[in-house]
Write a protein that holds these residues in place. Structure first.
Motif: not given
Length: 229
Positions: A1-17, A31-38
């Motif tokens: 499964m190829k996942i596009l992960r997008v972060d948008a918080s101005a915070k870094r390590e303190r970011s909850n999102s 749950q699965r071993d076929d995860i590919e993250v972009d």
């Protein structure tokens, strides 16, 4: 499964999102071993805001575009390609002043593209091209905007996300809320984050389902998670 992960918080390590999106992917990998993250961090790689050159180029037929027009659209083209190549989309962002961060709005403006992420059918209706992707929105909120809250009607983020991605073919997003996350009430904050993690656990299990060794098409319910910066 190829996942596009997008972060948008101005915070870094303190970011909850950001923390919750990492948490979700950790649970999904269990749950699965076929995860590919972009991965895309919009605060570091912010799409250009729409300007006159972009507007003219995007509404010019592809075969009529000049080299300069193609150059202006190149970054947008690349973003659209990343979306279409993914099997699932995980968007994480805080709520800023009742709506989305400006970097995510710029992202949306760059990915809603005629003949790329949506097309027109012969009858003139719009056909979004993201109908096959699973979608998870992880957002964070300081105030409590749940039904019955005094702030309920001030949620401009959820309808905006539904409208934009519904146009692109995401038909039934689900929202998981972690709110309120104000520092003034640490107990409520802790409970809100725990609720979000529990719901993310459930989403990870759902996305982890397979049929005959393949991802289950029937388990492709979109998800939106609401949680703070």
């Amino acid at each position: 499964m190829k996942i596009l992960r997008v972060d948008a918080s101005a915070k870094r390590e303190r970011s909850n999102s950001r923390a919750l999106s990492r948490y979700f992917l950790e649970r999904l990998r269990e749950q699965r071993d076929d995860i590919e993250v972009d991965y895309l961090d919009l605060t570091l790689d912010t799409p250009e805001h729409v300007d006159e050159a972009f507007a003219i180029a995007t509404y010019t037929a592809a075969h009529e575009r000049t080299a300069q027009m193609n150059a202006r659209l190149a970054a947008s083209d690349a973003l659209c390609a990343r979306l279409l190549a993914a099997d699932a989309l995980v968007f994480a962002m805080p709520m800023y002043n009742w709506s989305m961060p400006s970097v995510f709005k710029a992202f949306i403006d760059n990915i809603i593209r005629t003949n790329l992420t949506y097309r027109f059918a012969e009858d003139g209706s719009v056909v979004g091209q993201l109908s096959r992707q699973k979608v998870l929105f992880i957002t964070s909120r300081g105030a409590d905007l749940r039904p019955g809250s005094p702030y309920e009607r001030m949620d401009a983020l959820t309808p905006a996300l539904k409208a934009a991605f519904g146009f692109l073919g995401v038909a039934a997003p689900t929202f998981v809320d972690a709110q309120p996350l104000q520092f003034a009430d640490q107990e409520a904050r802790t409970e809100a984050l725990e609720r979000a993690r529990v719901e993310l656990d459930a989403v990870a299990k759902q996305w982890g389902q397979r049929v005959s060794g393949r991802s289950s098409a029937s388990a492709s319910a979109s998800v939106a998670c609401t949680v703070i910066g």
